[in-house]
Design a protein around this motif. Structure first.
Motif, PDB file in Angstrom:
ATOM      1  N   GLY A 190     -73.048  -4.160 -27.136  1.00  8.16           N
ATOM      2  CA  GLY A 190     -72.526  -3.003 -27.318  1.00  8.16           C
ATOM      3  C   GLY A 190     -71.029  -2.630 -27.605  1.00  8.16           C
ATOM      4  N   ALA A 191     -70.430  -3.997 -28.136  1.00 12.17           N
ATOM      5  CA  ALA A 191     -69.172  -4.260 -27.880  1.00 12.17           C
ATOM      6  C   ALA A 191     -68.882  -3.451 -29.045  1.00 12.17           C
ATOM      7  CB  ALA A 191     -68.769  -5.741 -28.586  1.00 12.17           C
ATOM      8  N   ARG A 192     -67.729  -2.446 -29.317  1.00  9.08           N
ATOM      9  CA  ARG A 192     -67.485  -2.120 -30.299  1.00  9.08           C
ATOM     10  C   ARG A 192     -65.853  -2.419 -31.072  1.00  9.08           C
ATOM     11  NH1 ARG A 192     -69.965   2.383 -29.859  1.00  9.08           N
ATOM     12  NH2 ARG A 192     -70.749   2.798 -27.626  1.00  9.08           N
ATOM     13  N   ARG A 193     -66.151  -2.492 -32.782  1.00 14.73           N
ATOM     14  CA  ARG A 193     -65.124  -2.709 -32.864  1.00 14.73           C
ATOM     15  C   ARG A 193     -64.139  -2.182 -34.121  1.00 14.73           C
ATOM     16  NH1 ARG A 193     -69.130  -6.747 -34.573  1.00 14.73           N
ATOM     17  NH2 ARG A 193     -69.208  -7.317 -36.396  1.00 14.73           N
ATOM     18  N   TRP A 194     -63.042  -2.195 -35.176  1.00 12.20           N
ATOM     19  CA  TRP A 194     -62.958  -1.485 -36.196  1.00 12.20           C
ATOM     20  C   TRP A 194     -62.579  -2.755 -36.996  1.00 12.20           C
ATOM     21  CZ3 TRP A 194     -63.081   3.685 -35.272  1.00 12.20           C
ATOM     22  CH2 TRP A 194     -62.784   3.613 -34.640  1.00 12.20           C
ATOM     23  N   ILE A 195     -63.133  -2.094 -38.524  1.00 10.18           N
ATOM     24  CA  ILE A 195     -62.834  -3.465 -39.965  1.00 10.18           C
ATOM     25  C   ILE A 195     -62.588  -2.031 -40.958  1.00 10.18           C
ATOM     26  CG2 ILE A 195     -64.889  -4.819 -39.149  1.00 10.18           C
ATOM     27  CD1 ILE A 195     -66.077  -4.075 -41.331  1.00 10.18           C
ATOM     28  N   VAL A 196     -61.469  -2.770 -41.848  1.00 10.86           N
ATOM     29  CA  VAL A 196     -61.502  -1.779 -43.128  1.00 10.86           C
ATOM     30  C   VAL A 196     -61.253  -2.909 -44.766  1.00 10.86           C
ATOM     31  CG1 VAL A 196     -58.592  -2.450 -43.234  1.00 10.86           C
ATOM     32  CG2 VAL A 196     -59.510  -0.867 -44.649  1.00 10.86           C
ATOM     33  N   ARG A 197     -62.184  -2.075 -45.498  1.00 15.45           N
ATOM     34  CA  ARG A 197     -62.710  -2.909 -46.213  1.00 15.45           C
ATOM     35  C   ARG A 197     -61.164  -1.879 -47.468  1.00 15.45           C
ATOM     36  NH1 ARG A 197     -68.638  -3.738 -48.592  1.00 15.45           N
ATOM     37  NH2 ARG A 197     -67.970  -5.476 -47.221  1.00 15.45           N
ATOM     38  N   VAL A 198     -61.044  -3.313 -48.350  1.00 13.74           N
ATOM     39  CA  VAL A 198     -60.390  -2.109 -49.336  1.00 13.74           C
ATOM     40  C   VAL A 198     -60.528  -3.719 -50.523  1.00 13.74           C
ATOM     41  CG1 VAL A 198     -58.515  -1.990 -47.585  1.00 13.74           C
ATOM     42  CG2 VAL A 198     -58.364  -3.898 -48.823  1.00 13.74           C
ATOM     43  N   THR A 199     -59.880  -2.880 -51.294  1.00 17.24           N
ATOM     44  CA  THR A 199     -59.464  -3.664 -52.916  1.00 17.24           C
ATOM     45  C   THR A 199     -58.631  -4.034 -53.287  1.00 17.24           C
ATOM     46  OG1 THR A 199     -61.978  -2.510 -53.214  1.00 17.24           O
ATOM     47  CG2 THR A 199     -60.922  -3.699 -55.447  1.00 17.24           C
ATOM     48  N   VAL A 200     -58.004  -5.310 -53.778  1.00 13.67           N
ATOM     49  CA  VAL A 200     -57.092  -5.373 -54.114  1.00 13.67           C
ATOM     50  C   VAL A 200     -56.631  -5.351 -54.948  1.00 13.67           C
ATOM     51  CG1 VAL A 200     -55.440  -7.140 -54.004  1.00 13.67           C
ATOM     52  CG2 VAL A 200     -56.868  -7.089 -51.635  1.00 13.67           C
ATOM     53  N   LYS A 201     -55.724  -4.741 -55.602  1.00 17.06           N
ATOM     54  CA  LYS A 201     -55.704  -3.956 -56.663  1.00 17.06           C
ATOM     55  C   LYS A 201     -55.135  -5.909 -58.319  1.00 17.06           C
ATOM     56  CE  LYS A 201     -52.597  -1.057 -60.410  1.00 17.06           C
ATOM     57  NZ  LYS A 201     -50.794  -0.532 -60.276  1.00 17.06           N
ATOM     58  N   GLY A 202     -55.239  -5.252 -59.016  1.00 14.34           N
ATOM     59  CA  GLY A 202     -55.487  -6.507 -59.897  1.00 14.34           C
ATOM     60  C   GLY A 202     -56.100  -7.664 -59.715  1.00 14.34           C
ATOM     61  N   GLN A 203     -57.063  -7.720 -58.535  1.00 16.19           N
ATOM     62  CA  GLN A 203     -56.785  -9.198 -57.984  1.00 16.19           C
ATOM     63  C   GLN A 203     -58.510  -9.373 -57.843  1.00 16.19           C
ATOM     64  OE1 GLN A 203     -54.978 -10.766 -54.630  1.00 16.19           O
ATOM     65  NE2 GLN A 203     -53.056 -10.158 -54.970  1.00 16.19           N
ATOM     66  N   LYS A 204     -59.087 -10.704 -58.554  1.00 19.03           N
ATOM     67  CA  LYS A 204     -59.900 -10.987 -58.583  1.00 19.03           C
ATOM     68  C   LYS A 204     -61.112 -11.968 -57.660  1.00 19.03           C
ATOM     69  CE  LYS A 204     -60.572  -8.813 -62.684  1.00 19.03           C
ATOM     70  NZ  LYS A 204     -60.929  -7.219 -62.540  1.00 19.03           N
ATOM     71  N   ASN A 205     -62.122 -11.772 -56.877  1.00 20.79           N
ATOM     72  CA  ASN A 205     -63.304 -12.731 -56.748  1.00 20.79           C
ATOM     73  C   ASN A 205     -63.621 -13.837 -57.194  1.00 20.79           C
ATOM     74  OD1 ASN A 205     -65.545 -11.756 -57.557  1.00 20.79           O
ATOM     75  ND2 ASN A 205     -66.060 -10.455 -55.818  1.00 20.79           N
ATOM     76  N   ALA A 206     -63.786 -14.972 -56.788  1.00 19.10           N
ATOM     77  CA  ALA A 206     -64.606 -16.375 -57.521  1.00 19.10           C
ATOM     78  C   ALA A 206     -65.274 -15.828 -58.480  1.00 19.10           C
ATOM     79  CB  ALA A 206     -65.494 -17.590 -56.514  1.00 19.10           C
ATOM     80  N   LYS A 207     -65.821 -14.632 -58.837  1.00 17.72           N
ATOM     81  CA  LYS A 207     -67.061 -14.207 -59.770  1.00 17.72           C
ATOM     82  C   LYS A 207     -66.361 -13.423 -61.216  1.00 17.72           C
ATOM     83  CE  LYS A 207     -71.202 -14.804 -56.933  1.00 17.72           C
ATOM     84  NZ  LYS A 207     -72.966 -13.762 -56.131  1.00 17.72           N
ATOM     85  N   GLY A 208     -65.556 -13.383 -60.755  1.00 14.62           N
ATOM     86  CA  GLY A 208     -64.710 -12.814 -61.812  1.00 14.62           C
ATOM     87  C   GLY A 208     -64.042 -10.749 -61.376  1.00 14.62           C
ATOM     88  N   ALA A 209     -64.994 -10.265 -60.414  1.00 11.99           N
ATOM     89  CA  ALA A 209     -64.877  -8.905 -59.738  1.00 11.99           C
ATOM     90  C   ALA A 209     -63.902  -8.734 -59.185  1.00 11.99           C
ATOM     91  CB  ALA A 209     -66.156  -8.839 -58.759  1.00 11.99           C
ATOM     92  N   PRO A 210     -63.742  -7.559 -59.107  1.00 13.81           N
ATOM     93  CA  PRO A 210     -62.315  -7.305 -58.411  1.00 13.81           C
ATOM     94  C   PRO A 210     -63.295  -7.757 -56.654  1.00 13.81           C
ATOM     95  CG  PRO A 210     -63.314  -4.979 -58.820  1.00 13.81           C
ATOM     96  CD  PRO A 210     -64.370  -5.769 -59.550  1.00 13.81           C
ATOM     97  N   LEU A 211     -61.785  -7.861 -56.368  1.00 15.79           N
ATOM     98  CA  LEU A 211     -61.525  -8.766 -55.247  1.00 15.79           C
ATOM     99  C   LEU A 211     -61.818  -7.104 -53.321  1.00 15.79           C
ATOM    100  CD1 LEU A 211     -60.763 -11.068 -53.275  1.00 15.79           C
ATOM    101  CD2 LEU A 211     -57.997 -10.634 -53.534  1.00 15.79           C
ATOM    102  N   ARG A 212     -62.259  -7.550 -52.407  1.00 18.81           N
ATOM    103  CA  ARG A 212     -63.085  -6.696 -52.391  1.00 18.81           C
ATOM    104  C   ARG A 212     -63.557  -7.518 -50.887  1.00 18.81           C
ATOM    105  NH1 ARG A 212     -66.935  -4.154 -54.120  1.00 18.81           N
ATOM    106  NH2 ARG A 212     -65.771  -2.260 -55.376  1.00 18.81           N
ATOM    107  N   THR A 213     -62.572  -6.941 -49.352  1.00 23.77           N
ATOM    108  CA  THR A 213     -61.868  -7.757 -48.722  1.00 23.77           C
ATOM    109  C   THR A 213     -61.919  -7.210 -47.615  1.00 23.77           C
ATOM    110  OG1 THR A 213     -60.597  -9.178 -49.998  1.00 23.77           O
ATOM    111  CG2 THR A 213     -61.572 -10.045 -47.594  1.00 23.77           C
ATOM    112  N   ASP A 214     -62.917  -7.613 -46.124  1.00 23.64           N
ATOM    113  CA  ASP A 214     -63.010  -6.723 -45.161  1.00 23.64           C
ATOM    114  C   ASP A 214     -61.933  -7.639 -43.943  1.00 23.64           C
ATOM    115  OD1 ASP A 214     -65.157  -5.032 -45.666  1.00 23.64           O
ATOM    116  OD2 ASP A 214     -66.807  -6.046 -45.031  1.00 23.64           O
ATOM    117  N   PHE A 215     -61.275  -6.623 -43.132  1.00 19.29           N
ATOM    118  CA  PHE A 215     -60.705  -7.086 -42.450  1.00 19.29           C
ATOM    119  C   PHE A 215     -60.887  -6.274 -40.798  1.00 19.29           C
ATOM    120  CE2 PHE A 215     -58.402  -7.599 -46.169  1.00 19.29           C
ATOM    121  CZ  PHE A 215     -57.310  -8.332 -46.465  1.00 19.29           C
ATOM    122  N   GLY A 216     -61.214  -7.736 -39.904  1.00 12.93           N
ATOM    123  CA  GLY A 216     -60.377  -6.773 -39.037  1.00 12.93           C
ATOM    124  C   GLY A 216     -59.352  -6.357 -37.803  1.00 12.93           C
TER     125      GLY A 216
END
Length: 396
Positions: free
Chosen positions: A35-61
């Protein structure tokens, strides 16, 4: 402020079931099965890549929904999206979120777990805060806690539960010290300020004496105890013979015994003083131990559950059944100590070492490194002979 619109409403935020519920533009309400409720936002950082070379998409609490409103969550999500769109990673560029007192306390508890002697002590550390601090200041940011908030926790129990209050003060201070070291707050610790100001009343510490059997009565009791075959009786005999603490005996395992050297070595994590303690095993102690080996248990004094030690109440209940309810198991350490002082001629340091007490200043202890093992062996043999004098006469 059209950017602050979305699919969710205040009523939905309060009533949606478990799962991830999108508000739009990367903002989600996450409802846990609890029942606990929390917010997260998912963003894609322009010009940055993750370890696999894909756009860096990250979740933040963004915080719990019970303290962060829907509009506040949308505002924070918008701030994160703007950073990501301009090529800034929000993880390194947003203003650091100040944790609540409860959040930081739980993190400090996790960080310190490896330093405690056992899990029980670690849980007690957290339970004290849970019971007396979290209800008052748990949801407050750590940078907002001052002397009034500290007093709000300590004052109600300062005189009626003084020892608990002192431990509570130590633990609040530790959390706020970590908060300062982590950059979440500045200035003097309010616990220190309260102590130096003397705003809490002075409480005279009560000296607690464990009810001890007079040493003159110990042989008759030991003879009566020797007639019993229950494990609790054997554990109590061994406790009296060694003058050790209840927990030291009940948690004793076979791998702590060196049969060749006739030594029982209690490891430091089981000792109150945090130092290993060597106990010389007398003939009478060996007589108690030998039959216990037949149980083939990890613990020397196994309880009703297989591979578990006796309950810490087992010996006390035995005393009560034997009509000695006015005495405590711990009190037999005092019985031994008074006997050693009044009935035999052994140096005080030897008797204190037998009880694993530290004597003298730190400097004196640094030079006096001996634990008087040989002398203690002699002392414990004389103690056993004294305890057995009525057992021998009854059996002769």
């Amino acid at each position: 402020m059209a950017a602050l619109g979305g699919k969710l409403t205040k009523k939905l935020v309060e009533n949606l079931g478990p799962g991830r519920h999108g508000d739009g533009a990367g903002l989600y309400l996450v409802v846990d099965p609890s029942g606990a409720r929390r917010w997260i936002v998912r963003v894609t950082v322009k010009g940055q890549k993750n370890a696999k070379g894909a756009p860096l998409r990250t979740d933040f609490g963004l915080g719990g929904a019970d303290v962060v409103t829907l509009n506040q969550a949308r505002e924070r999500a918008l701030e994160y999206r703007r950073m990501a769109k301009s090529g800034l990673n929000p993880r390194y560029n947003t203003k650091r979120e100040v944790p609540t007192f409860e959040e930081l306390s739980r993190q400090v508890h996790i960080d310190r777990l490896p330093t405690w002697k056992n899990a029980k002590h670690g849980q007690q550390w957290l339970n004290t805060l849970r019971d007396y601090a979290f209800p008052k200041i748990g949801r407050m940011p750590v940078d907002a806690i001052g002397q009034p908030e500290v007093l709000m926790c300590l004052s109600p129990i300062w005189t009626i539960k003084h020892e608990t209050a002192k431990r509570l003060a130590q633990r609040i201070k530790a959390v706020l010290d970590v908060a300062k070291a982590s950059g979440f707050r500045e200035g003097e610790n309010p616990i220190t300020a309260v102590k130096e100001a003397g705003v809490l009343p002075k409480v005279k510490a009560k000296v607690h004496h464990h009810d001890a059997m007079p040493w003159q009565d110990a042989p008759a009791f030991y003879a009566e105890l020797d007639k019993r075959t229950a494990t609790a009786a054997k554990a109590l005999q061994f406790t009296i013979l060694t003058a050790c603490r209840t927990s030291e005996v009940l948690d004793m395992t076979w791998d702590e015994i060196d049969w060749d050297s006739r030594l029982w070595v209690i490891p430091e994590e089981r000792m109150k003083g945090g130092n290993p303690h060597r106990v010389p095993l007398t003939e009478e102690m060996m007589r108690i131990l030998e039959p216990m080996r037949d149980f083939a248990s990890t613990y020397v004094f196994e309880g009703q559950k297989r591979q578990h030690p006796l309950s810490n109440m087992s010996m006390l209940m035995l005393l009560r059944r034997m009509g000695r309810g006015e005495f405590t198991v711990h009190g037999f350490r005092s019985t031994f100590r008074v006997w050693a002082a009044e009935a035999v001629d052994f140096p005080r340091e030897v008797a204190e070492a037998a009880l694993a007490h530290q004597t003298g200043s730190e400097v004196e202890r640094a030079y006096a490194r001996s634990d008087f093992l040989e002398k203690r062996g002699e002392l414990m043999s004389v103690w056993a002979t004294f305890l057995l004098k009525q057992t021998f006469s009854a059996n002769s």
